[in-house]
Design a protein around this motif. Structure first.
Motif: not given
Length: 489
Positions: A293, A450, A327, A453, A331, A435-437, A456-457, A324, A439
């Protein structure tokens, strides 16, 4: 002409065999307790039926023997009277038998109960030369007839012939022949009512049946209690496993019978092995996350500073694609490492208070107010809970003017964490952007964008969610919903 028959075809070599017969589903679905109780109850029922039949057979033989013995005793008494010597005042030429009147008087002396009851059911009769020499007073002058082909009950010494009395009633008979002095033959018939066998047998059989039925009921109740007592350790073992699964206990605790101790040891070994694998998997996932990351965030930040717009857009697209995919696979790996949230049980209030106390020391300018509901245990790993709460509290403290509110509450089977600050807040478009990685709305503050996001993940992996909105305090309100553990719900 031979009729035409269609040729018989052999079965196809690849035809599936007939499926084996299956037991009825109702029997296959029975619980262990029901199986043991039902099988034992059926055995007790069969044993009671067999015992009842055997007892009935023995009782019938005993009662029949008693009646036969009584009739034999009467035959012996009559034989003694028939063979008795004549009185002294009578001639003794050749021991000639007395005349019928004298014989009747001799036999009348042995006509005792129950044969002396007029119109009774117990009879005797002595025949000789085709005529009746004497009979019991119960016959009342009537004849007792014994058919040669009459059916019988019993066998051997207890054999009794079936017949009909003078009034057509059912009787049982015994017959014997005796040689009288002078070369004559006499036949002795002795009869008893069939009820002398059936009535006592019926009364005793009824009492035995009631006794056996009561005994069977007691045995079935004892079997049910025995099965319940015997399977009690399995119930305790299941309860212990539920506590382990809900996170209340780390191992299966308690003392169990010798038959279940190996199972307890194997379960604890399996739980420990699962925990070790989980720790190892989480370590690998954490290392991979930290190793990927940060370089990706650095690469994205460097791409934004490229002077060429086309190169900047191309590198940003590539970094977003890499982010993406990384992640996505992280996940999946994280979900496999977690193994599900069921066994996790973390005290929400304790961890939230610890984090708030730590942040108060590092940033004294912000006052953190806590309103924590006690007794809320969430089904979240404590490291993941600390990471989520740490990200949200750190974000609130960095953007607050001087006050942050942290409170928890229970809503159904979920716990809700509310974190609000008195900063400027965010608009709806800004909320969608943060909520966008990667940003970040404020480039002057440190960070890579990060935190929200990732939070939230992680919440989504546990079945929770993260929601942002306007706080009554004036700034941003974050609501983190997490599932309660099974023991704390």
């Amino acid at each position: 002409m031979t009729p035409h028959r269609p040729p018989s075809h052999p079965p196809h070599p690849h035809a599936p065999p007939h499926p084996p017969a299956r037991r009825p589903r109702a029997l296959r679905d029975l619980s262990l307790r029901a199986r043991l109780t039902l099988s034992a109850a059926l055995f007790v029922l069969a044993a009671i039926v067999v015992t009842g039949v055997l007892i009935g057979t023995v009782l019938e033989r005993f009662v029949r023997g008693e009646v036969a013995g009584r009739l034999d005793l009467q035959i012996a008494t009559l034989q003694t009277a028939l063979l008795a010597p004549p009185p002294p005042d009578e001639p003794r030429r050749g021991r000639r038998p007395p005349e019928p009147p004298s014989l009747a008087r001799a036999l009348a002396e042995v006509d005792g109960a129950p044969f002396d009851r007029p119109r009774g059911d117990w009879f005797w009769q002595v025949d000789a030369d085709g005529r009746v020499l004497a009979r019991s007073r119960s016959l009342g002058g009537r004849d007792l007839v014994h058919e040669d082909d009459a059916s019988s009950i019993g066998g051997g010494a207890d054999r009794l012939d079936l017949g009909r009395g003078p009034d057509g009633q059912a009787i049982v008979l015994r017959e014997d022949e005796i040689a009288l002095p002078g070369g004559r033959e006499a036949r002795i018939l002795v009869a008893a009512p069939r009820g002398a066998i059936d009535k006592p047998l019926r009364d005793v059989t009824l009492q035995v049946a009631v006794t056996l039925a009561g005994l069977g009921a007691l045995l079935v109740a004892a079997i049910f209690a025995q099965v319940r007592f015997g399977l009690k350790p399995l119930d305790r073992l299941r309860t212990a496993l539920v506590r382990v699964r809900s996170g209340e206990r780390e191992t299966v605790e308690g003392r169990y019978p010798a038959e279940l101790e190996p199972l307890q040891r194997e379960l604890n070994a399996l739980i420990e092995q699962d925990a070790a694998n989980l720790r190892q998997s989480r370590l690998h996932v954490a290392n991979l996350a930290h190793g990927l990351k940060t370089p990706l965030a650095t690469l994205s930040a460097a791409a934004e500073r490229l002077p060429d717009p086309d190169a900047r857009a191309r590198f940003l697209d590539l970094s977003a694609l890499m982010d993406r995919r990384v992640r996505h696979h992280l996940r999946r790996a994280r979900s496999a490492a977690l193994g599900g949230p069921v066994r996790q049980r973390t005290d929400l209030a304790r961890h939230a208070e610890d984090l708030a106390s730590t942040l108060r020391k590092f940033d004294p300018r912000v006052a953190i107010e806590t309103r924590l509901a006690p007794g809320l245990f969430v089904a979240v790993d404590q490291e993941d809970l600390d990471e989520m709460l740490g990200n949200l509290l750190d974000n609130a403290c960095r953007h607050a003017a001087g006050r942050v509110v942290l409170e928890t509450a229970q809503e159904g089977a979920q716990a809700v964490v509310r974190i609000a600050d008195d900063g400027r807040g965010l608009s709806a478009d800004e909320i969608a952007a943060v909520l966008q990685p990667g940003r970040r709305l404020d480039e002057t503050r440190p960070g890579h964008g990060f935190g929200l996001p990732i939070t939230a993940e992680i919440a989504g992996l546990y079945g929770g969610r993260l929601a942002l909105g306007r706080a009554p305090e004036g700034g941003l309100e974050v609501r983190l919903t997490l599932p309660l553990s099974a023991a704390g719900a």
